[in-house]
Scaffold this motif. Structure first.
Motif, PDB file in Angstrom:
ATOM      1  N   PRO A  69       0.825  -1.211   0.000  1.00 46.26           N
ATOM      2  CA  PRO A  69       0.000   0.000   0.000  1.00 46.26           C
ATOM      3  C   PRO A  69       0.866   1.270   0.000  1.00 46.26           C
ATOM      4  N   GLY A  70       0.511   2.245  -0.820  1.00 46.74           N
ATOM      5  CA  GLY A  70       1.216   3.524  -0.859  1.00 46.74           C
ATOM      6  C   GLY A  70       2.683   3.339  -1.168  1.00 46.74           C
ATOM      7  N   SER A  71       3.536   3.965  -0.377  1.00 40.05           N
ATOM      8  CA  SER A  71       4.982   3.879  -0.584  1.00 40.05           C
ATOM      9  C   SER A  71       5.655   3.124   0.549  1.00 40.05           C
ATOM     10  N   GLN A  72       4.937   2.170   1.160  1.00 40.61           N
ATOM     11  CA  GLN A  72       5.515   1.386   2.241  1.00 40.61           C
ATOM     12  C   GLN A  72       6.721   0.591   1.737  1.00 40.61           C
ATOM     13  N   THR A  73       7.607   0.252   2.660  1.00 37.97           N
ATOM     14  CA  THR A  73       8.792  -0.526   2.305  1.00 37.97           C
ATOM     15  C   THR A  73       8.795  -1.842   3.059  1.00 37.97           C
ATOM     16  N   ALA A  74       9.495  -2.821   2.496  1.00 32.58           N
ATOM     17  CA  ALA A  74       9.623  -4.127   3.127  1.00 32.58           C
ATOM     18  C   ALA A  74      10.832  -4.823   2.522  1.00 32.58           C
ATOM     19  N   SER A  75      11.316  -5.853   3.179  1.00 37.76           N
ATOM     20  CA  SER A  75      12.370  -6.701   2.613  1.00 37.76           C
ATOM     21  C   SER A  75      11.752  -8.035   2.228  1.00 37.76           C
ATOM     22  N   ALA A  76      12.345  -8.686   1.246  1.00 34.29           N
ATOM     23  CA  ALA A  76      11.774  -9.944   0.763  1.00 34.29           C
ATOM     24  C   ALA A  76      12.886 -10.923   0.428  1.00 34.29           C
ATOM     25  N   ALA A  77      12.541 -12.184   0.482  1.00 29.07           N
ATOM     26  CA  ALA A  77      13.483 -13.237   0.117  1.00 29.07           C
ATOM     27  C   ALA A  77      12.730 -14.383  -0.522  1.00 29.07           C
ATOM     28  N   LEU A  78      13.399 -15.026  -1.454  1.00 27.69           N
ATOM     29  CA  LEU A  78      12.858 -16.206  -2.121  1.00 27.69           C
ATOM     30  C   LEU A  78      13.708 -17.386  -1.683  1.00 27.69           C
ATOM     31  N   MET A  79      13.064 -18.440  -1.178  1.00 25.56           N
ATOM     32  CA  MET A  79      13.778 -19.629  -0.723  1.00 25.56           C
ATOM     33  C   MET A  79      13.291 -20.844  -1.501  1.00 25.56           C
ATOM     34  N   ASP A  80      14.227 -21.769  -1.770  1.00 24.04           N
ATOM     35  CA  ASP A  80      13.807 -23.003  -2.431  1.00 24.04           C
ATOM     36  C   ASP A  80      13.237 -23.954  -1.384  1.00 24.04           C
ATOM     37  N   MET A  81      12.785 -25.118  -1.852  1.00 19.37           N
ATOM     38  CA  MET A  81      12.101 -26.028  -0.949  1.00 19.37           C
ATOM     39  C   MET A  81      13.065 -26.855  -0.105  1.00 19.37           C
ATOM     40  N   GLY A 113      15.074 -24.950   1.791  1.00 12.19           N
ATOM     41  CA  GLY A 113      15.364 -23.937   2.783  1.00 12.19           C
ATOM     42  C   GLY A 113      16.511 -23.016   2.451  1.00 12.19           C
ATOM     43  N   ARG A 114      16.995 -23.031   1.219  1.00  9.24           N
ATOM     44  CA  ARG A 114      18.121 -22.189   0.846  1.00  9.24           C
ATOM     45  C   ARG A 114      17.629 -20.882   0.240  1.00  9.24           C
ATOM     46  N   VAL A 115      18.168 -19.772   0.683  1.00  7.96           N
ATOM     47  CA  VAL A 115      17.803 -18.476   0.125  1.00  7.96           C
ATOM     48  C   VAL A 115      18.460 -18.334  -1.243  1.00  7.96           C
ATOM     49  N   VAL A 116      17.663 -18.084  -2.258  1.00  7.26           N
ATOM     50  CA  VAL A 116      18.192 -17.962  -3.613  1.00  7.26           C
ATOM     51  C   VAL A 116      18.158 -16.534  -4.128  1.00  7.26           C
ATOM     52  N   GLN A 172      12.465 -23.323 -13.135  1.00  9.66           N
ATOM     53  CA  GLN A 172      11.074 -23.657 -12.854  1.00  9.66           C
ATOM     54  C   GLN A 172      10.974 -24.518 -11.600  1.00  9.66           C
ATOM     55  N   GLY A 173       9.970 -24.216 -10.775  1.00 11.54           N
ATOM     56  CA  GLY A 173       9.772 -25.014  -9.572  1.00 11.54           C
ATOM     57  C   GLY A 173       9.014 -24.261  -8.511  1.00 11.54           C
ATOM     58  N   ASN A 174       8.951 -24.836  -7.329  1.00 14.30           N
ATOM     59  CA  ASN A 174       8.226 -24.255  -6.205  1.00 14.30           C
ATOM     60  C   ASN A 174       9.183 -23.548  -5.255  1.00 14.30           C
ATOM     61  N   TYR A 175       8.766 -22.411  -4.758  1.00 16.20           N
ATOM     62  CA  TYR A 175       9.589 -21.603  -3.871  1.00 16.20           C
ATOM     63  C   TYR A 175       8.717 -21.026  -2.763  1.00 16.20           C
ATOM     64  N   VAL A 176       9.351 -20.528  -1.720  1.00 12.63           N
ATOM     65  CA  VAL A 176       8.654 -19.834  -0.646  1.00 12.63           C
ATOM     66  C   VAL A 176       9.078 -18.376  -0.683  1.00 12.63           C
ATOM     67  N   LEU A 177       8.101 -17.495  -0.815  1.00 16.30           N
ATOM     68  CA  LEU A 177       8.358 -16.060  -0.786  1.00 16.30           C
ATOM     69  C   LEU A 177       8.041 -15.541   0.616  1.00 16.30           C
ATOM     70  N   MET A 178       8.984 -14.830   1.210  1.00 18.30           N
ATOM     71  CA  MET A 178       8.777 -14.234   2.521  1.00 18.30           C
ATOM     72  C   MET A 178       8.985 -12.725   2.406  1.00 18.30           C
ATOM     73  N   VAL A 179       8.000 -11.961   2.848  1.00 15.55           N
ATOM     74  CA  VAL A 179       8.088 -10.499   2.879  1.00 15.55           C
ATOM     75  C   VAL A 179       8.046 -10.071   4.341  1.00 15.55           C
ATOM     76  N   LYS A 180       9.021  -9.255   4.769  1.00 10.54           N
ATOM     77  CA  LYS A 180       9.107  -8.823   6.163  1.00 10.54           C
ATOM     78  C   LYS A 180       9.010  -7.301   6.237  1.00 10.54           C
ATOM     79  N   GLN A 181       8.232  -6.845   7.197  1.00 15.12           N
ATOM     80  CA  GLN A 181       8.062  -5.417   7.446  1.00 15.12           C
ATOM     81  C   GLN A 181       8.099  -5.238   8.964  1.00 15.12           C
ATOM     82  N   GLY A 182       9.258  -4.817   9.480  1.00 15.73           N
ATOM     83  CA  GLY A 182       9.421  -4.740  10.918  1.00 15.73           C
ATOM     84  C   GLY A 182       9.332  -6.119  11.541  1.00 15.73           C
ATOM     85  N   SER A 183       8.461  -6.274  12.521  1.00 11.86           N
ATOM     86  CA  SER A 183       8.291  -7.575  13.174  1.00 11.86           C
ATOM     87  C   SER A 183       7.250  -8.444  12.484  1.00 11.86           C
TER      88      SER A 183
END
Length: 624
Positions: free
Chosen positions: A568-580, A582-585, A602-613
């Motif tokens: 929303p708006g100009s909020q900021t966050a950090s993100a990471a993509l991990m393979d299945m 558990g390795r951050v790619v 091609q494959g399945n991954y886990v996307l994690m977006v963090k904003q503060g806590s």
């Protein structure tokens, strides 16, 4: 609007590059084999560009320079073996294009070979850029290096390469072959035979620049060895063979007392198919067709390394127990190479090529994937005789714009997957059922309520469909985007216990297994016990994958290999993509709306977006 891609070419560099005669990709049929892999995806990738991506990753992982020399790192990366120099030189010749020539890398690898040579051939094992660890030449290395030098002459136009090739071929002929043309395994030893050292296509090339009569004799003599060694039913060769007829499999020096299709043998089928494709040798056709008939009855997941030559593998015994028996980048590429001999195997060739591109890297796996992939995709043409072709434009079909609706799991109880239907979900268990999409069954379990700094014990059990014999890969991570607590690959049924100290308030359990034999897998008894003895899993309320506040208005969409994240708006966050596993790619930051190009396969991954806590987690699928 249709998207256009030039197969295999990168953006033009501002640096000028000398033109090469056969710019990658060539992707053309061979004089005696018209069946080549022609897979593609909606991101505009073709078999050639998939292979080029693998080569660029290979250089980053295994190619190392020091001054005017370069080496290819071995399994133990402090070492380099002469065969690796040969592989690297071949690859640098064939992957060179008008926008990116690898002639400099080729020259530095050749300089390394010469700097570590003794009596005209390279000692087989070297400590980094230092001294000799294993003395004496290995014949397969000399064959591949000499072949690469001749191809470099035709590719780059420097006559010195041809002169160097002539000198090396003559030295190899007198020191690493018997007078009747039979190959030896090196210039200092000749106790037994190695069928994968026999390279008839290279011998044909040598005929044109050296003693034609000798190399003709070498072709016929060594084909007799190959025909005698291969299994009469399956056509599978062994890594090592006894010195006399019938050239039956022996244990040789593979290190684990096994006479069968080992890591030496994997090069043989590639050399057979290559020889037939270029020269139409009747013996190569016989060898390739018999093996292709057997391969055509198997899925790529059944193309095991360390099989017996009758095609069986004792998965519970030796050498599987200590050395592993599974399909990988070495075995899939090698055994699938022979499929090029018959057009009826086209669909299977494409399937196996795609599977080959998805295999895990490794010194030998990566080299064999690239060498066999070049042949399978029509990119290993005979520069001495072929006519160059202009790389073709690939037009992405309009069908790629169609939206495909897949089953979506609910995320209930913290379980989620984009590759398999999850059923019977509870806090402590889940059934991994029918495949939604992709080549693997993969799932993730989100665990909450941990206290950073506290010790926890996570445990669970995994069982499979009766009759299956599969391996499950698991990994446990925190949500700091990089910390991995534990993980391993285990054969089911299994009971797993993982002890760790939490670094964040959340943890994630990743589960991965192949689809071979269509397994149905049950995960049960999941527990996460803290220092107070409380089980956080049993007491947890059902959660969905967007459970935390603060990011509830986050929107994420995936289009092929492009990821759109909208805050929303100009909020900021950090993100990471991990393979299945558990390795951050990939890591990146997000401000407002960000579109991120994804370079993962091609494959399945886990996307994690963090904003503060707060954190937002979802299992996503890269489809192209």
């Amino acid at each position: 609007m249709k998207r256009l891609f030039l197969a295999g070419l990168l953006a033009v560099s501002s640096l000028s590059m000398a033109a090469v005669k056969f710019p990658y990709p060539q992707a053309q049929t061979y004089p005696y084999a018209s069946n080549i892999a022609d897979v593609w995806n909606c991101s505009g990738q073709t078999a050639s560009t998939m292979l080029l991506n693998q080569f660029e990753a290979y250089l980053k992982a295994y190619y190392e320079e020091s001054g005017n020399q370069a080496r290819i790192k071995f399994d133990e990366d402090q070492y380099t073996v002469s065969e690796g120099i040969g592989y690297g030189m071949i690859l640098c010749v064939y992957f060179s294009s008008n926008t990116k020539s690898y002639q400099s890398q080729f020259d530095k690898l050749w300089a390394y070979y010469k700097a570590h040579s003794n009596n005209g051939v390279m000692d087989w094992k070297i400590q980094g850029f230092g001294g000799t660890v294993g003395s004496g030449g290995a014949t397969d290395a000399e064959e591949d290096v000499a072949f690469a030098l001749v191809m470099a002459y035709h590719q780059f136009g420097n006559s010195q390469y041809l002169n160097d090739a002539k000198t090396l071929i003559a030295k190899m002929r007198t020191s690493e072959f018997a007078s009747d043309g039979r190959h030896k395994v090196g210039n200092q030893w000749d106790p037994y035979l190695n069928p994968s050292y026999v390279s008839p296509a290279a011998y044909e090339i040598f005929k044109d620049v050296d003693d034609a009569s000798f190399w003709s004799k070498a072709i016929s003599t060594n084909y007799n060895i190959l025909l005698g060694n291969r299994n009469s039913s399956t056509g599978i060769p062994s890594g090592w063979a006894n010195m006399g007829s019938p050239y039956s499999p022996i244990t040789g020096n593979n290190g684990y007392n096994f006479a069968g299709y080992d890591y030496d043998a994997v090069r043989a089928p590639w050399r057979w198919a290559w020889s037939y494709a270029w020269y139409g040798h009747s013996q190569a056709k016989d060898l390739s067709e018999k093996l292709a008939k057997w391969v055509s009855t198997k899925t790529f997941g059944q193309l095991y390394i360390n099989m017996k030559t009758d095609g069986t593998a004792n998965l519970n015994g030796e050498p599987c127990k200590s050395n592993g028996c599974k399909a990988n980048g070495s075995s899939i590429g090698s055994l699938s190479s022979v499929l090029i001999v018959n057009d009826s195997y086209h669909e299977l060739l494409n399937t196996n090529f795609s599977a080959l591109m998805a295999q895990q890297p490794g010194y030998f796996h990566s080299n064999l994937r690239l060498l066999t992939g070049l042949l399978m995709s029509g990119n290993m043409v005979n520069f001495a005789k072929a006519t160059p072709v202009t790389p073709k434009e690939f037009v992405v079909p309009e069908s790629c714009n169609e939206v495909i609706e897949y089953h979506k799991n609910s995320g209930a109880f913290g379980w989620n997957s984009t590759s398999v239907v999850l059923e019977n979900e509870t806090n402590t268990s889940v059934h991994m059922g029918n495949v939604i999409q992709g080549d693997h069954r993969e799932a993730v379990r989100h665990l909450t309520g941990l206290t950073a700094g506290s010790k926890y014990t996570l445990s669970f059990s995994a069982s499979q469909t009766p009759g299956s014999s599969l391996w499950l890969t698991y990994a446990v991570n925190g949500d700091s985007l990089s910390n991995k607590y534990c993980g391993a690959m285990k054969k089911m049924p299994i009971d797993i216990t993982c002890e760790f100290t939490a670094t964040t308030t959340d943890a994630f359990l990743y589960l991965t297994l192949n689809n071979w034999d269509d397994p149905q897998v049950d995960i049960s008894g999941l527990k996460l016990v803290g220092p107070d003895g409380k089980d956080l899993v049993e007491s947890a309320a059902p959660i969905a994958d967007v459970a935390k506040s603060g990011l509830d208005k986050l929107n994420v969409s995936v289009d092929g290999k492009s990821l759109l994240i909208q805050l929303p708006g100009s909020q900021t966050a950090s993100a990471a993509l991990m393979d299945m596993q558990g390795r951050v790619v990939s890591k990146f930051s997000v401000t407002g709306s960000e579109r991120v190009s994804l370079n993962q396969r091609q494959g399945n991954y886990v996307l994690m977006v963090k904003q503060g806590s707060n954190s937002w987690v979802r299992n996503i699928r890269i489809t192209e």
